[in-house]
Design a protein around this motif. Structure first.
Motif, PDB file in Angstrom:
ATOM      1  N   THR A   3       0.613  -1.265   0.046  1.00  0.00           N
ATOM      2  CA  THR A   3       0.185  -0.145   0.174  1.00  0.00           C
ATOM      3  C   THR A   3       1.166   1.046   0.139  1.00  0.00           C
ATOM      4  O   THR A   3       1.262   1.058   0.813  1.00  0.00           O
ATOM      5  N   ASP A  30      -4.561   3.932  -5.522  1.00  0.00           N
ATOM      6  CA  ASP A  30      -5.166   3.334  -6.149  1.00  0.00           C
ATOM      7  C   ASP A  30      -4.149   2.880  -7.719  1.00  0.00           C
ATOM      8  O   ASP A  30      -5.180   4.148  -8.492  1.00  0.00           O
ATOM      9  N   ASP A  31      -3.873   2.298  -7.945  1.00  0.00           N
ATOM     10  CA  ASP A  31      -2.466   1.842  -8.935  1.00  0.00           C
ATOM     11  C   ASP A  31      -3.661   1.767  -9.681  1.00  0.00           C
ATOM     12  O   ASP A  31      -3.570   2.209 -11.525  1.00  0.00           O
ATOM     13  N   ASP A  32      -4.649   0.888  -9.697  1.00  0.00           N
ATOM     14  CA  ASP A  32      -5.693   0.578 -10.874  1.00  0.00           C
ATOM     15  C   ASP A  32      -6.290   2.019 -12.001  1.00  0.00           C
ATOM     16  O   ASP A  32      -6.792   2.214 -12.715  1.00  0.00           O
ATOM     17  N   ALA A  33      -7.701   2.447 -10.644  1.00  0.00           N
ATOM     18  CA  ALA A  33      -8.207   3.688 -10.888  1.00  0.00           C
ATOM     19  C   ALA A  33      -6.854   4.762 -11.429  1.00  0.00           C
ATOM     20  O   ALA A  33      -6.957   5.521 -11.925  1.00  0.00           O
ATOM     21  N   GLY A  34      -6.108   4.942 -10.834  1.00  0.00           N
ATOM     22  CA  GLY A  34      -4.953   6.486 -11.361  1.00  0.00           C
ATOM     23  C   GLY A  34      -5.741   7.126 -10.011  1.00  0.00           C
ATOM     24  O   GLY A  34      -5.439   8.539 -10.225  1.00  0.00           O
ATOM     25  N   ARG A  35      -5.673   6.927  -8.739  1.00  0.00           N
ATOM     26  CA  ARG A  35      -5.974   7.777  -8.063  1.00  0.00           C
ATOM     27  C   ARG A  35      -5.783   7.766  -6.131  1.00  0.00           C
ATOM     28  O   ARG A  35      -6.006   7.037  -5.904  1.00  0.00           O
TER      29      ARG A  35
END
Length: 71
Positions: A3, A30-35
């Motif tokens: 994390t 959040d790496d997948d959502a980029g946020r």
């Protein structure tokens, strides 16, 4: 992936364009959502405009802006 945390300091005193806000906000990335996702807000620290973790990530240091400081 571990994390990842992000820390943001803010000006806490209300002014003409904004209300008072908590001093330090803690986010996870959040790496997948980029946020960034808000995890926690810490109040009681006046104007922590600059924050940095210690190298071991056990403490967070904050520099504050004081409006009543006279040199």
């Amino acid at each position: 992936m571990p994390t990842l945390y992000a820390y943001a300091g803010s000006l806490t005193q209300p002014n003409a364009s904004s209300d008072a806000v908590p001093g330090i906000s803690v986010f996870t990335f959040d790496d997948d959502a980029g946020r960034l996702n808000l995890v926690q807000q810490v109040a009681g620290i006046d104007n922590p405009s600059w924050v940095i973790p210690d190298p071991a990530h056990h403490r967070l240091y904050a520099a504050t802006e004081r409006t009543d400081w006279n040199e």
